[in-house]
Every structure is written in structure tokens, then in C-alpha cells.
Design a protein around this motif. Structure first.
Motif, PDB file in Angstrom:
ATOM      1  N   GLY A  61       0.703  -1.283  -0.003  1.00 19.03           N
ATOM      2  CA  GLY A  61      -0.025   0.033   0.082  1.00 19.03           C
ATOM      3  C   GLY A  61       0.917   1.289  -0.052  1.00 19.03           C
TER       4      GLY A  61
ATOM      5  N   ALA B 205       3.385   3.310  -3.736  1.00 15.71           N
ATOM      6  CA  ALA B 205       3.154   4.446  -4.769  1.00 15.71           C
ATOM      7  C   ALA B 205       4.118   5.483  -4.305  1.00 15.71           C
ATOM      8  CB  ALA B 205       1.763   4.680  -4.895  1.00 15.71           C
TER       9      ALA B 205
ATOM     10  N   ARG C  92     -12.595 -11.298 -13.984  1.00 10.01           N
ATOM     11  CA  ARG C  92     -12.130 -11.092 -15.315  1.00 10.01           C
ATOM     12  C   ARG C  92     -10.661 -11.549 -15.365  1.00 10.01           C
ATOM     13  NH1 ARG C  92     -12.323  -4.945 -16.210  1.00 10.01           N
ATOM     14  NH2 ARG C  92     -10.787  -4.986 -14.821  1.00 10.01           N
TER      15      ARG C  92
ATOM     16  N   PRO D 175     -14.060  -1.796  -8.666  1.00 16.10           N
ATOM     17  CA  PRO D 175     -13.027  -1.019  -8.896  1.00 16.10           C
ATOM     18  C   PRO D 175     -13.132  -0.440 -10.281  1.00 16.10           C
ATOM     19  CG  PRO D 175     -12.306  -3.182  -8.764  1.00 16.10           C
ATOM     20  CD  PRO D 175     -13.704  -3.140  -8.288  1.00 16.10           C
ATOM     21  N   GLU D 176     -13.482  -1.157 -11.391  1.00 19.25           N
ATOM     22  CA  GLU D 176     -13.898  -0.855 -12.754  1.00 19.25           C
ATOM     23  C   GLU D 176     -15.474  -1.011 -13.069  1.00 19.25           C
ATOM     24  OE1 GLU D 176     -11.396   0.217 -14.706  1.00 19.25           O
ATOM     25  OE2 GLU D 176      -9.850   0.011 -13.021  1.00 19.25           O
TER      26      GLU D 176
ATOM     27  N   THR E  76      -4.456   5.425  -4.396  1.00 18.41           N
ATOM     28  CA  THR E  76      -3.320   4.776  -5.267  1.00 18.41           C
ATOM     29  C   THR E  76      -3.596   3.188  -5.706  1.00 18.41           C
ATOM     30  OG1 THR E  76      -2.033   4.113  -3.179  1.00 18.41           O
ATOM     31  CG2 THR E  76      -1.369   6.140  -4.596  1.00 18.41           C
TER      32      THR E  76
ATOM     33  N   ARG F 182      -3.525   2.249  -9.436  1.00 15.22           N
ATOM     34  CA  ARG F 182      -2.789   1.057  -9.899  1.00 15.22           C
ATOM     35  C   ARG F 182      -3.837   0.157 -10.721  1.00 15.22           C
ATOM     36  NH1 ARG F 182      -0.886  -3.678  -6.924  1.00 15.22           N
ATOM     37  NH2 ARG F 182       0.627  -4.566  -8.375  1.00 15.22           N
ATOM     38  N   HIS F 183      -4.989  -0.373 -10.061  1.00 18.82           N
ATOM     39  CA  HIS F 183      -5.681  -1.186 -10.793  1.00 18.82           C
ATOM     40  C   HIS F 183      -5.939  -0.591 -12.273  1.00 18.82           C
ATOM     41  CE1 HIS F 183      -6.201  -3.100  -6.754  1.00 18.82           C
ATOM     42  NE2 HIS F 183      -5.941  -4.113  -7.522  1.00 18.82           N
ATOM     43  N   ARG F 184      -6.473   0.654 -12.107  1.00 18.98           N
ATOM     44  CA  ARG F 184      -6.820   1.191 -13.566  1.00 18.98           C
ATOM     45  C   ARG F 184      -5.793   1.241 -14.474  1.00 18.98           C
ATOM     46  NH1 ARG F 184      -7.922   3.153 -17.277  1.00 18.98           N
ATOM     47  NH2 ARG F 184      -9.305   4.939 -17.915  1.00 18.98           N
TER      48      ARG F 184
ATOM     49  N   ASP G 192      -5.013  -2.431 -15.543  1.00 20.85           N
ATOM     50  CA  ASP G 192      -6.131  -2.814 -16.380  1.00 20.85           C
ATOM     51  C   ASP G 192      -5.997  -2.176 -17.952  1.00 20.85           C
ATOM     52  OD1 ASP G 192      -8.795  -3.912 -16.595  1.00 20.85           O
ATOM     53  OD2 ASP G 192      -9.366  -2.112 -17.219  1.00 20.85           O
TER      54      ASP G 192
END
Lengths: 240, 190
Positions: free
Chosen positions: A49, A52, A183, A208-209, B80, B84-86, B89
Motif C-alpha cells: 500500500g 506508490a 475477469r 474498481p472498474e 493509489t 494502480r488497478h486502473r 487494466d
């Protein structure tokens, strides 16, 4: 004993999300039954976490924030523009201009009748046509939850969704159901939920998407608060 | 009385975003827009795509702030994680995770902080940033490399081994050692 099967060596990569699918599934399965490994995983999740902050810094252009805030502003105001009063105000104005000699009471009555007709028309046909574009995914129970049913309703734009389940066994305080969005073999959490004593539960899905970008869905039993990946028995599943 | 958004902590900003206060989102962007953009640009290697990702992250926060759970992660970690996932993807959708693209960790040279951020938040973020960078800097170069591919580009260990023509066991060991070292060096988030 479980200790012989500990997956401690895999936990750092698991926290990073870099295990291959088979290994990740094995770790998830083990974590479901091993509080020791769950405790061992936590600090690695903390490390992941924070990573970043170690990315080389880049400065976004100033216009990016302006674009963002314009987009937010459009989102805030767009629904207002579609609301009924706009129609009514236009109609009232038109009537006032075209029929100045009418008495005030007649004008108000006509405006009210016309506006309510328009409103009813919008509700009946507008909602109906929107409903037709929404997608509904039927979830099928596994042997672990015979008799359970579920429906996942996805919004017209594919962004949002709500899960409704019935007939699932109520769980003890230490466990909850967790929805998984699947997915390319990857599973993202869609949220955790509990059911009432009758087995009925509702979850506003947190994806998240965009929700429609996940072709398959599954529900498992997890420790209360949810898990990073599925660890418990699957009770319901389905696909778009 | 007007709210002084600079003085609010991150969680208070999230609560105000739930109540549809754009000023709160603006402040949150001032604090973390640069962090999110930096992560995105390092992952996808393209400023235009990174701008899209950054904007999407904050729009998502605007739309789903009510789903934030303080007990699960700090606000910055939440942001973040979405970014990050975005980004990963996006890379998968493109089917391109260029092997030659350099994904790297920041060095330890001091960098200017965004001026719009309140002094308290800037200091806290700066300290946290320096601590993480110092920890990553202690890793051997080969561990930093595999960690960067896993973190920024979402490679699995097998993909890293193929990409770098290394035995899978070597990659696994490097990632494990890197994470163990970082775990020892970085205290848990509050």
C-alpha cells in the motif's frame, strides 16, 4: 496439520498481486483456515500500500485539474437539467405569453395538469425504457447453498449495480458473504454483506472498474470484513 | 462560516465529498493529484493516458466516496490502489506492456512539494515518501527491477521471468526478499 502447509513464502508476492492464478488460489484457500498466515500477510499488504510513494514524481499539467472540476460540475448539474420543473417552467411561460387574457386560476390549473401529464409520461415510459437497457445476471447456487438465489442488476451505463440474494444461510458474527468480480482469471472484491434471519440481503456493489467489464461473478463465505481474495466456499455464481 | 478545506484531514474531505462538496474534491486533488499522476505515468509510460487515469480516479472518488472505509486503508492508499488497478487494466486492455519500457523507483534526491497542499499534510506526505524511498533504495538493483515490474505493470512472477529471461525461481526469490526487506524497514500504516 495446517502448519505443514503454511504458505508464508508466497505471502509477499500474494500481497503484491504477482502470484500466478493457481498459486494465488492455493494461498487464498489456505488463508481461509489459517489465522497465523492471515496475520503474517497484513504487514506485506501494508508495504504494498505504500509503494506508490516511491514512484518517480511527475507533475500533472495545470489544465488537468480544471478539466476534472469541469467534469465534476457537469455531473452535478446534468441531473438538475433533466428534472421536471424545467419543463413546467417552459410550459408555464409559453402559456402566459400565448394567453395573457386567461385568469390566473385557469393558467395554474392548465400548467399543473399539463406538467403532471408530462411527468407521468416521463416516469412511465422513461423508466420503462431505461429498465429495458439494464442488465440482470441470475446467480446460480452451488452445492454449498442449495435453494439460494441471487440477481445482480447492472445500470444502463454498465457502471453500477446492486446485488439481491435470498435463501442464503445467515452467518455467525465472524463471517460475511463477499462478492467477487471476475475477469481474466483475476478476482476483485465487489463488497461484503450479511443476510437477515430469512436469508435475504442486498449489496450496493463497489467495483474498481465499470461493473459490466467483469463477465463473471461469484459469492463466497469470508471472514467478517472480507478477504483480499476468495478463501471460503462458493455459494452463488453467474455470468453476463 | 466558510470551511477551510486546507485544515481538514483526508477523512473529513471524503465525508464532504459524500455530501457533494466539490471544494473538498479540489482539495483532495491538490494533495494527491500529483501522487496519482506520478504512479499512472510510471505505469503506462504515457502522459496522455496517465492524465485520463488520474481524472478517472478522482471522478470515481467523487461518485463512490461513500464506499471508502477508513478502517481498511488510508485515503492515499485507497487512491493509489484505484490508480494502480486502473493503470494495470489499461495496460492489459492494450495488450502492451512493453518490455523495454523503463519502470523505475524514485531516487532519494529531494523534490519540490506541490505548493497547494496544506503544510501539515505536505510534511506528513513528504516524510512518508522519503521513508518509503529510502527503504526501496536499500534494495539491490535486481530486486528493485522485479518489484517495479510487479507493482507498476502488474506482471505476474511468470511474466517477469519470461520478460527478463530469468529462471522463475530466481524471480520468486527476488520478490520475496525485496518484500521481506521492505516489511522490516517500513512500519505499518496507522
Amino acid at each position: 496439520m495446517a502448519s505443514e502447509l503454511h504458505v508464508a513464502e508466497l505471502l509477499p508476492a500474494y500481497a503484491l498481486g504477482s502470484l500466478d492464478e493457481g498459486e494465488a488460489a492455493r494461498v487464498s484457500e489456505h488463508l481461509a483456515h489459517c489465522p497465523e498466515c492471515r496475520a503474517e500477510l497484513r504487514p506485506y499488504l501494508d508495504v504494498a500500500g505504500q509503494l506508490a510513494l516511491a514512484a518517480p514524481e511527475a507533475m500533472p499539467p495545470v489544465r488537468l485539474k480544471k478539466q476534472l472540476m469541469r467534469r465534476i460540475d457537469r455531473q452535478r448539474t446534468a441531473p438538475e437539467a433533466l428534472k421536471g420543473p424545467g419543463w413546467w417552467q417552459q410550459l408555464a411561460g409559453l402559456l402566459r405569453r400565448s394567453a395573457p387574457a386567461w385568469g390566473l386560476a385557469s393558467l395554474v390549473l392548465i400548467v399543473a395538469l399539463t406538467a403532471s401529464t408530462v411527468w407521468l409520461w416521463q416516469r412511465l415510459y422513461g423508466e420503462d425504457s431505461r429498465a429495458m437497457r439494464m442488465q440482470v445476471v441470475a446467480l446460480v447456487s452451488t452445492e454449498a447453498a442449495p435453494g439460494a438465489t441471487g440477481k445482480l442488476v447492472i445500470s444502463t451505463d454498465g457502471e453500477y449495480g446492486t446485488l439481491v440474494v435470498d435463501g442464503l444461510a445467515p452467518l455467525d458474527a465472524g463471517h460475511q458473504y463477499q462478492l467477487w468480480l471476475i475477469r481474466d482469471g483475476q478476482r476483485a472484491s465487489g463488497g461484503v454483506f450479511s443476510v437477515n434471519p430469512h436469508g435475504y440481503g442486498v449489496l450496493e456493489i463497489s467495483a474498481p472498474e465499470p461493473l459490466a467489464s467483469y463477465p463473471s461473478y461469484g459469492i463466497t463465505v469470508e471472514p467478517a470484513g472480507g478477504s483480499p481474495g476468495p478463501t471460503g466456499e462458493k455459494v452463488l455464481g453467474g455470468s453476463l | 462560516m466558510a470551511t477551510d478545506y486546507h485544515k481538514l484531514d483526508d477523512e473529513s474531505l471524503i465525508r464532504l465529498i459524500v455530501r457533494a462538496r466539490p471544494e473538498a474534491l479540489s482539495e483532495l486533488y491538490d494533495r494527491y493529484g500529483r501522487l496519482v499522476f506520478s504512479l499512472a505515468v510510471n505505469a503506462v509510460g504515457d502522459a496522455a493516458t496517465a492524465e485520463e487515469i488520474t481524472q478517472d480516479v478522482f471522478v470515481r472518488v467523487w461518485e463512490r466516496a461513500s464506499q471508502y472505509r477508513a478502517e481498511q486503508a488510508q485515503v492515499s492508499t485507497w487512491l493509489t490502489s484505484i490508480a494502480r488497478h486502473r493503470a494495470i487494466d489499461q495496460l492489459r486492455r492494450q495488450g502492451v506492456r512493453p518490455e523495454g519500457q523503463s519502470v523505475a523507483w524514485a531516487d532519494l534526491s529531494p523534490q519540490a512539494e506541490p505548493t497547494a497542499v496544506g503544510p501539515e499534510q505536505a510534511t506528513e506526505l513528504s516524510i512518508q515518501r522519503q521513508r518509503v524511498r529510502a527503504a526501496v533504495a536499500q534494495l539491490p538493483a535486481e530486486q528493485k527491477q522485479v518489484l517495479a515490474l510487479a507493482y507498476f505493470q502488474g506482471y505476474t512472477q511468470t511474466e517477469i521471468a519470461e520478460s527478463l529471461s530469468l529462471p522463475l525461481g530466481t524471480v520468486k526469490t527476488r520478490i520475496r526478499l525485496a518484500m521481506e526487506k521492505l516489511r522490516a524497514l517500513l512500519p505499518a500504516e496507522d
